[in-house]
Design a protein around this motif. Structure first.
Motif, PDB file in Angstrom:
ATOM      1  N   TYR A  55       0.838  -1.199   0.000  1.00  0.00           N
ATOM      2  CA  TYR A  55       0.000   0.000   0.000  1.00  0.00           C
ATOM      3  C   TYR A  55       0.875   1.252   0.000  1.00  0.00           C
ATOM      4  CZ  TYR A  55      -3.858   3.140   1.161  1.00  0.00           C
ATOM      5  OH  TYR A  55      -4.795   4.149   1.137  1.00  0.00           O
ATOM      6  N   ALA A  56       1.918   1.251   0.824  1.00  0.00           N
ATOM      7  CA  ALA A  56       2.808   2.413   0.892  1.00  0.00           C
ATOM      8  C   ALA A  56       3.453   2.686  -0.454  1.00  0.00           C
ATOM      9  CB  ALA A  56       3.880   2.184   1.960  1.00  0.00           C
ATOM     10  N   VAL A  57       3.911   1.622  -1.125  1.00  0.00           N
ATOM     11  CA  VAL A  57       4.558   1.793  -2.429  1.00  0.00           C
ATOM     12  C   VAL A  57       3.561   2.298  -3.460  1.00  0.00           C
ATOM     13  CG1 VAL A  57       5.697   0.574  -4.326  1.00  0.00           C
ATOM     14  CG2 VAL A  57       6.356   0.090  -1.957  1.00  0.00           C
ATOM     15  N   LEU A  58       2.362   1.717  -3.494  1.00  0.00           N
ATOM     16  CA  LEU A  58       1.346   2.148  -4.452  1.00  0.00           C
ATOM     17  C   LEU A  58       0.920   3.593  -4.217  1.00  0.00           C
ATOM     18  CD1 LEU A  58      -0.943  -1.031  -4.596  1.00  0.00           C
ATOM     19  CD2 LEU A  58       0.579  -0.197  -6.389  1.00  0.00           C
ATOM     20  N   SER A  59       0.885   4.026  -2.950  1.00  0.00           N
ATOM     21  CA  SER A  59       0.440   5.384  -2.635  1.00  0.00           C
ATOM     22  C   SER A  59       1.410   6.451  -3.127  1.00  0.00           C
ATOM     23  CB  SER A  59       0.213   5.539  -1.124  1.00  0.00           C
ATOM     24  OG  SER A  59       1.444   5.546  -0.421  1.00  0.00           O
ATOM     25  N   VAL A  60       2.659   6.059  -3.415  1.00  0.00           N
ATOM     26  CA  VAL A  60       3.639   7.017  -3.911  1.00  0.00           C
ATOM     27  C   VAL A  60       3.208   7.559  -5.273  1.00  0.00           C
ATOM     28  CG1 VAL A  60       6.009   7.291  -4.727  1.00  0.00           C
ATOM     29  CG2 VAL A  60       5.560   6.020  -2.628  1.00  0.00           C
ATOM     30  N   THR A  61       2.604   6.698  -6.094  1.00  0.00           N
ATOM     31  CA  THR A  61       2.219   7.118  -7.448  1.00  0.00           C
ATOM     32  C   THR A  61       0.712   7.257  -7.625  1.00  0.00           C
ATOM     33  OG1 THR A  61       2.258   4.786  -8.125  1.00  0.00           O
ATOM     34  CG2 THR A  61       4.257   6.095  -8.515  1.00  0.00           C
ATOM     35  N   ASP A  62      -0.065   6.960  -6.594  1.00  0.00           N
ATOM     36  CA  ASP A  62      -1.522   7.080  -6.680  1.00  0.00           C
ATOM     37  C   ASP A  62      -2.025   7.954  -5.536  1.00  0.00           C
ATOM     38  OD1 ASP A  62      -4.245   6.861  -6.882  1.00  0.00           O
ATOM     39  OD2 ASP A  62      -4.280   4.683  -7.096  1.00  0.00           O
ATOM     40  N   PRO A  63      -2.271   9.247  -5.808  1.00  0.00           N
ATOM     41  CA  PRO A  63      -2.703  10.173  -4.744  1.00  0.00           C
ATOM     42  C   PRO A  63      -3.980   9.721  -4.043  1.00  0.00           C
ATOM     43  CG  PRO A  63      -2.125  11.374  -6.745  1.00  0.00           C
ATOM     44  CD  PRO A  63      -2.147   9.917  -7.100  1.00  0.00           C
ATOM     45  N   ALA A  64      -4.818   8.953  -4.737  1.00  0.00           N
ATOM     46  CA  ALA A  64      -6.067   8.499  -4.126  1.00  0.00           C
ATOM     47  C   ALA A  64      -5.829   7.575  -2.941  1.00  0.00           C
ATOM     48  CB  ALA A  64      -6.929   7.786  -5.170  1.00  0.00           C
ATOM     49  N   LEU A  65      -4.632   6.988  -2.844  1.00  0.00           N
ATOM     50  CA  LEU A  65      -4.320   6.068  -1.749  1.00  0.00           C
ATOM     51  C   LEU A  65      -3.653   6.752  -0.569  1.00  0.00           C
ATOM     52  CD1 LEU A  65      -2.970   2.983  -3.734  1.00  0.00           C
ATOM     53  CD2 LEU A  65      -5.257   3.343  -2.807  1.00  0.00           C
ATOM     54  N   GLY A  66      -3.311   8.016  -0.708  1.00  0.00           N
ATOM     55  CA  GLY A  66      -2.589   8.712   0.361  1.00  0.00           C
ATOM     56  C   GLY A  66      -3.500   9.232   1.448  1.00  0.00           C
ATOM     57  N   GLY A  67      -4.259   8.326   2.070  1.00  0.00           N
ATOM     58  CA  GLY A  67      -5.211   8.735   3.106  1.00  0.00           C
ATOM     59  C   GLY A  67      -4.515   9.346   4.314  1.00  0.00           C
ATOM     60  N   ARG A  68      -5.192  10.289   4.954  1.00  0.00           N
ATOM     61  CA  ARG A  68      -4.600  10.977   6.112  1.00  0.00           C
ATOM     62  C   ARG A  68      -4.263  10.020   7.239  1.00  0.00           C
ATOM     63  NH1 ARG A  68      -8.243  16.511   6.782  1.00  0.00           N
ATOM     64  NH2 ARG A  68      -7.578  17.496   4.838  1.00  0.00           N
ATOM     65  N   ASP A  69      -5.161   9.081   7.494  1.00  0.00           N
ATOM     66  CA  ASP A  69      -4.915   8.133   8.589  1.00  0.00           C
ATOM     67  C   ASP A  69      -3.646   7.330   8.329  1.00  0.00           C
ATOM     68  OD1 ASP A  69      -7.201   9.010   9.786  1.00  0.00           O
ATOM     69  OD2 ASP A  69      -8.446   7.327   9.144  1.00  0.00           O
ATOM     70  N   PHE A  70      -3.481   6.890   7.079  1.00  0.00           N
ATOM     71  CA  PHE A  70      -2.308   6.086   6.737  1.00  0.00           C
ATOM     72  C   PHE A  70      -1.034   6.900   6.896  1.00  0.00           C
ATOM     73  CE2 PHE A  70       0.764   4.698   3.485  1.00  0.00           C
ATOM     74  CZ  PHE A  70       0.998   3.422   3.949  1.00  0.00           C
ATOM     75  N   LEU A  71      -1.060   8.145   6.449  1.00  0.00           N
ATOM     76  CA  LEU A  71       0.132   8.978   6.507  1.00  0.00           C
ATOM     77  C   LEU A  71       0.455   9.414   7.935  1.00  0.00           C
ATOM     78  CD1 LEU A  71      -0.529  11.211   3.370  1.00  0.00           C
ATOM     79  CD2 LEU A  71       1.089   9.319   3.565  1.00  0.00           C
ATOM     80  N   ALA A  72      -0.573   9.533   8.775  1.00  0.00           N
ATOM     81  CA  ALA A  72      -0.350  10.022  10.141  1.00  0.00           C
ATOM     82  C   ALA A  72       0.186   8.943  11.067  1.00  0.00           C
ATOM     83  CB  ALA A  72      -1.657  10.580  10.710  1.00  0.00           C
ATOM     84  N   ALA A  73      -0.091   7.671  10.760  1.00  0.00           N
ATOM     85  CA  ALA A  73       0.269   6.589  11.678  1.00  0.00           C
ATOM     86  C   ALA A  73       1.756   6.544  12.014  1.00  0.00           C
ATOM     87  CB  ALA A  73      -0.192   5.247  11.107  1.00  0.00           C
ATOM     88  N   PRO A  74       2.671   6.633  11.025  1.00  0.00           N
ATOM     89  CA  PRO A  74       4.098   6.600  11.391  1.00  0.00           C
ATOM     90  C   PRO A  74       4.515   7.765  12.283  1.00  0.00           C
ATOM     91  CG  PRO A  74       3.802   6.168   9.054  1.00  0.00           C
ATOM     92  CD  PRO A  74       2.476   6.634   9.577  1.00  0.00           C
ATOM     93  N   ASP A  75       3.953   8.956  12.057  1.00  0.00           N
ATOM     94  CA  ASP A  75       4.279  10.112  12.889  1.00  0.00           C
ATOM     95  C   ASP A  75       3.815   9.889  14.325  1.00  0.00           C
ATOM     96  OD1 ASP A  75       5.415  11.411  10.748  1.00  0.00           O
ATOM     97  OD2 ASP A  75       3.617  12.539  10.249  1.00  0.00           O
ATOM     98  N   GLU A  76       2.625   9.302  14.470  1.00  0.00           N
ATOM     99  CA  GLU A  76       2.103   9.025  15.814  1.00  0.00           C
ATOM    100  C   GLU A  76       2.982   7.996  16.529  1.00  0.00           C
ATOM    101  OE1 GLU A  76      -1.913   7.831  15.250  1.00  0.00           O
ATOM    102  OE2 GLU A  76      -2.568   9.800  14.541  1.00  0.00           O
ATOM    103  N   MET A  77       3.413   6.979  15.806  1.00  0.00           N
ATOM    104  CA  MET A  77       4.265   5.955  16.410  1.00  0.00           C
ATOM    105  C   MET A  77       5.604   6.544  16.818  1.00  0.00           C
ATOM    106  SD  MET A  77       4.473   2.962  17.531  1.00  0.00           S
ATOM    107  CE  MET A  77       3.024   2.189  16.812  1.00  0.00           C
ATOM    108  N   GLU A  78       6.152   7.416  15.965  1.00  0.00           N
ATOM    109  CA  GLU A  78       7.427   8.051  16.309  1.00  0.00           C
ATOM    110  C   GLU A  78       7.280   8.895  17.566  1.00  0.00           C
ATOM    111  OE1 GLU A  78      10.319  11.380  14.323  1.00  0.00           O
ATOM    112  OE2 GLU A  78       9.751   9.676  13.056  1.00  0.00           O
ATOM    113  N   GLY A  79       6.198   9.657  17.650  1.00  0.00           N
ATOM    114  CA  GLY A  79       5.962  10.468  18.838  1.00  0.00           C
ATOM    115  C   GLY A  79       5.816   9.616  20.086  1.00  0.00           C
ATOM    116  N   PHE A  80       5.147   8.467  19.945  1.00  0.00           N
ATOM    117  CA  PHE A  80       4.991   7.552  21.077  1.00  0.00           C
ATOM    118  C   PHE A  80       6.348   7.045  21.547  1.00  0.00           C
ATOM    119  CE2 PHE A  80       4.473   3.170  22.637  1.00  0.00           C
ATOM    120  CZ  PHE A  80       3.639   3.410  23.725  1.00  0.00           C
ATOM    121  N   LEU A  81       7.209   6.653  20.603  1.00  0.00           N
ATOM    122  CA  LEU A  81       8.540   6.160  20.977  1.00  0.00           C
ATOM    123  C   LEU A  81       9.385   7.249  21.604  1.00  0.00           C
ATOM    124  CD1 LEU A  81       9.540   3.804  18.020  1.00  0.00           C
ATOM    125  CD2 LEU A  81       8.677   3.189  20.277  1.00  0.00           C
ATOM    126  N   VAL A  82       9.257   8.471  21.104  1.00  0.00           N
ATOM    127  CA  VAL A  82       9.986   9.591  21.717  1.00  0.00           C
ATOM    128  C   VAL A  82       9.607   9.708  23.185  1.00  0.00           C
ATOM    129  CG1 VAL A  82      10.205  12.110  21.771  1.00  0.00           C
ATOM    130  CG2 VAL A  82      10.316  10.904  19.585  1.00  0.00           C
TER     131      VAL A  82
END
Length: 201
Positions: free
Chosen positions: A113-140
């Motif tokens: 999904y991550a690879v496909l979303s690079v070339t398909d803007p329709a797959l770049g959902g906010r929830d999907f993009l926000a998850a890694p940032d949230e996980m990084e903040g949690f680890l911090v």
């Protein structure tokens, strides 16, 4: 009297069918028709719940992400009543290693999904993009708690360390998917690094 339809159960049935299909053929090859066949229902019924393939894919990824969070919490609970920051960080990182069929499907679908979303803007959902940032903040937060307790070096940059940890775990997880190393080797590498980050723990 006609049987009442449980819409949440029906949506889950469709998402599960997509995941089984994706695990067998790859996410790129999934179609609304192939999902319908796998679920044993009509294409029209799939489209009733999901207008587009993109909506269905995002729903599947979000469900996988929720399930991954549940698995992390299960790992933390298994440690005992008072998990340390290292215990929590390790639980998060180990969940990035495909060790069973459920986690293999998660990482396979999530990576595709991550690879496909690079070339398909329709797959770049906010929830999907926000998850890694949230996980990084949690680890911090966990690393900063470890610094305050003296479990790790207070001079370390917690944000940079969190970014490196996530990148390392994702890379090791991908190497397992590709057959470059075993899950046991990937776990050993993560624990080796955590041993250096949390000396004496």
């Amino acid at each position: 009297m006609p049987k009442l339809v449980d819409h949440d159960e029906r949506r889950a049935q469709i998402i599960d069918a997509l995941l089984r299909t994706a695990a067998d053929t790859g996410l790129h090859a999934v179609t609304m028709r192939s999902v319908a066949v796998e679920a044993g229902i009509s294409v029209r019924l799939v489209q009733y719940y999901f207008d587009t393939k993109e909506q269905l894919l995002l729903a599947a990824v979000n469900r996988l992400t929720t399930r991954m969070g549940e698995r992390v919490r299960d790992r933390v609970r298994a440690v005992g009543p008072a998990p340390t920051p290292r215990d929590i960080v390790e639980a998060v990182l180990l969940e990035a290693v495909p060790t069973d069929e459920e986690s293999r499907v998660f990482h396979l679908v999530h990576t595709e999904y991550a690879v496909l979303s690079v070339t398909d803007p329709a797959l770049g959902g906010r929830d999907f993009l926000a998850a890694p940032d949230e996980m990084e903040g949690f680890l911090v937060g966990q690393l900063e708690a470890a610094q305050r307790s003296g479990a790790t070096d207070p001079r370390l940059d917690a944000r940079q360390e969190a970014a490196v940890l996530l990148a390392a775990s994702a890379g090791l997880g991908l190497s397992v998917l590709l057959g470059q190393r075993t899950p046991e080797d990937a776990i050993a590498a993560l624990r080796y690094h955590l041993g250096r980050l949390f000396p004496g723990s």
